[in-house]
Scaffold this motif. Structure first.
Motif, PDB file in Angstrom:
ATOM      1  N   UNK A   1      43.973 -22.631  35.909  1.00  0.00           N
ATOM      2  CA  UNK A   1      44.851 -21.872  35.017  1.00  0.00           C
ATOM      3  C   UNK A   1      44.005 -20.874  34.237  1.00  0.00           C
ATOM      4  N   UNK A   2      44.672 -20.086  33.432  1.00  0.00           N
ATOM      5  CA  UNK A   2      44.021 -19.173  32.501  1.00  0.00           C
ATOM      6  C   UNK A   2      44.540 -19.497  31.112  1.00  0.00           C
ATOM      7  N   UNK A   3      43.663 -19.633  30.150  1.00  0.00           N
ATOM      8  CA  UNK A   3      44.089 -19.923  28.781  1.00  0.00           C
ATOM      9  C   UNK A   3      44.553 -18.656  28.081  1.00  0.00           C
ATOM     10  N   UNK A   4      45.504 -18.779  27.164  1.00  0.00           N
ATOM     11  CA  UNK A   4      45.971 -17.594  26.453  1.00  0.00           C
ATOM     12  C   UNK A   4      44.846 -16.976  25.618  1.00  0.00           C
ATOM     13  N   UNK A   5      44.739 -15.646  25.596  1.00  0.00           N
ATOM     14  CA  UNK A   5      43.715 -14.989  24.792  1.00  0.00           C
ATOM     15  C   UNK A   5      43.922 -15.257  23.300  1.00  0.00           C
ATOM     16  N   UNK A   6      42.859 -15.147  22.539  1.00  0.00           N
ATOM     17  CA  UNK A   6      42.929 -15.418  21.098  1.00  0.00           C
ATOM     18  C   UNK A   6      43.949 -14.532  20.400  1.00  0.00           C
ATOM     19  N   UNK A   7      44.043 -13.254  20.809  1.00  0.00           N
ATOM     20  CA  UNK A   7      44.993 -12.371  20.125  1.00  0.00           C
ATOM     21  C   UNK A   7      46.438 -12.756  20.421  1.00  0.00           C
ATOM     22  N   UNK A   8      46.698 -13.305  21.595  1.00  0.00           N
ATOM     23  CA  UNK A   8      48.039 -13.808  21.894  1.00  0.00           C
ATOM     24  C   UNK A   8      48.355 -15.019  21.020  1.00  0.00           C
ATOM     25  N   UNK A   9      47.422 -15.948  20.914  1.00  0.00           N
ATOM     26  CA  UNK A   9      47.625 -17.138  20.075  1.00  0.00           C
ATOM     27  C   UNK A   9      47.895 -16.718  18.632  1.00  0.00           C
ATOM     28  N   UNK A  10      47.096 -15.792  18.118  1.00  0.00           N
ATOM     29  CA  UNK A  10      47.257 -15.345  16.727  1.00  0.00           C
ATOM     30  C   UNK A  10      48.630 -14.734  16.498  1.00  0.00           C
ATOM     31  N   UNK A  11      49.055 -13.865  17.404  1.00  0.00           N
ATOM     32  CA  UNK A  11      50.360 -13.211  17.261  1.00  0.00           C
ATOM     33  C   UNK A  11      51.495 -14.215  17.435  1.00  0.00           C
ATOM     34  N   UNK A  12      51.347 -15.130  18.394  1.00  0.00           N
ATOM     35  CA  UNK A  12      52.373 -16.144  18.631  1.00  0.00           C
ATOM     36  C   UNK A  12      52.534 -17.041  17.410  1.00  0.00           C
TER      37      UNK A  12
ATOM     38  N   UNK B   1      46.926 -22.917  19.686  1.00  0.00           N
ATOM     39  CA  UNK B   1      46.017 -22.763  20.821  1.00  0.00           C
ATOM     40  C   UNK B   1      45.400 -24.042  21.345  1.00  0.00           C
ATOM     41  N   UNK B   2      45.677 -25.183  20.713  1.00  0.00           N
ATOM     42  CA  UNK B   2      45.142 -26.445  21.232  1.00  0.00           C
ATOM     43  C   UNK B   2      45.964 -26.899  22.430  1.00  0.00           C
ATOM     44  N   UNK B   3      45.319 -27.216  23.561  1.00  0.00           N
ATOM     45  CA  UNK B   3      46.071 -27.669  24.736  1.00  0.00           C
ATOM     46  C   UNK B   3      46.605 -29.082  24.540  1.00  0.00           C
ATOM     47  N   UNK B   4      47.819 -29.332  25.092  1.00  0.00           N
ATOM     48  CA  UNK B   4      48.362 -30.687  24.996  1.00  0.00           C
ATOM     49  C   UNK B   4      48.818 -31.248  26.347  1.00  0.00           C
ATOM     50  N   UNK B   5      48.900 -30.425  27.383  1.00  0.00           N
ATOM     51  CA  UNK B   5      49.153 -30.910  28.736  1.00  0.00           C
ATOM     52  C   UNK B   5      48.247 -30.156  29.695  1.00  0.00           C
ATOM     53  N   UNK B   6      47.919 -30.819  30.822  1.00  0.00           N
ATOM     54  CA  UNK B   6      46.914 -30.302  31.735  1.00  0.00           C
ATOM     55  C   UNK B   6      47.395 -30.397  33.183  1.00  0.00           C
ATOM     56  N   UNK B   7      46.663 -29.727  34.080  1.00  0.00           N
ATOM     57  CA  UNK B   7      46.941 -29.765  35.506  1.00  0.00           C
ATOM     58  C   UNK B   7      45.612 -29.736  36.261  1.00  0.00           C
ATOM     59  N   UNK B   8      45.639 -30.199  37.496  1.00  0.00           N
ATOM     60  CA  UNK B   8      44.426 -30.103  38.324  1.00  0.00           C
ATOM     61  C   UNK B   8      44.277 -28.707  38.920  1.00  0.00           C
ATOM     62  N   UNK B   9      45.330 -27.902  38.865  1.00  0.00           N
ATOM     63  CA  UNK B   9      45.284 -26.541  39.394  1.00  0.00           C
ATOM     64  C   UNK B   9      44.603 -25.597  38.401  1.00  0.00           C
TER      65      UNK B   9
END
Length: 200
Positions: free
Chosen positions: A95-106, A85-93
């Motif tokens: 965005x929506x971050x992935x929900x915690x349950x998605x990160x956990x399952x992923x 879940x730590x971000x490593x690339x960014x944009x000026x547009x």
């Protein structure tokens, strides 16, 4: 050193990441139900870096250019995340971050692989006819939309939306550089991103 810069500078090269991602079909089949659950707003990416960052820099995309930028000078939003879940690339547009349950399952499904992350796809499906070609100039990654017919078959796939009609959404071309932006004189890459024809 800035924890983000330290994390980014330790990311694998394209070749290293490609070599670690084996058994892809089985991995993708496990991910399909998870990505469907979140309406394909997030896809799977091969985590790798193209350059070395200096203190206070982040890799930030503005338009068709992604490059190291002093993070204190530009508003930005995460667009790619490691499997934890730590971000490593960014944009000026926005965005929506992935929900915690998605990160956990992923993480539970692919954490053992070590080179897969999530990217913000905003539910956009890959295009049949066009792709976005990215090449590196110095520390900049520059993109432009080209016809899919001009795509090089030697491209290394780097992002996917498993379960969609055209799952490959991004790829990189391995290319040797005679100057080194990262220590060790490693291979750098050119990436191609499949996008909808109107996403220019």
């Amino acid at each position: 050193m800035d924890p983000y810069v330290e994390i980014y500078n330790q990311l694998p090269t394209l070749g290293e990441a490609e070599a670690k991602f084996v058994d892809r079909e089985a991995t993708f089949s496990k991910l399909v139900p998870l990505l469907e659950k979140y309406d394909y707003n997030f896809g799977v990416c091969l985590v790798h870096a193209h350059c070395t960052l200096n203190p206070d820099e982040k890799m930030i995309a503005t338009g068709h250019v992604s490059e190291p930028v002093d993070a204190n000078t530009l508003a930005h939003h995460p667009v790619r995340w490691l499997d934890d879940g730590r971000p490593f690339e960014f944009t000026v547009d926005p965005t929506v971050s992935p929900p915690d349950d998605l990160i956990t399952a992923f993480k539970a499904l692919v954490g053992h692989i070590g080179v897969l992350g999530l990217y913000y796809s905003a539910g956009v499906r890959p295009s049949d006819d066009h792709l976005e070609l990215e090449w590196t100039e110095g520390r900049k990654n520059i993109t432009k939309v080209i016809s899919k017919d001009d795509n090089n078959p030697a491209n290394v796939e780097t992002a996917w939306l498993p379960g969609t009609k055209n799952p490959v959404t991004m790829a990189c071309v391995l290319a040797c550089e005679y100057w080194s932006l990262r220590s060790g004189g490693s291979h750098k890459g050119m990436r191609t991103h499949h996008v909808a024809p109107d996403a220019k």
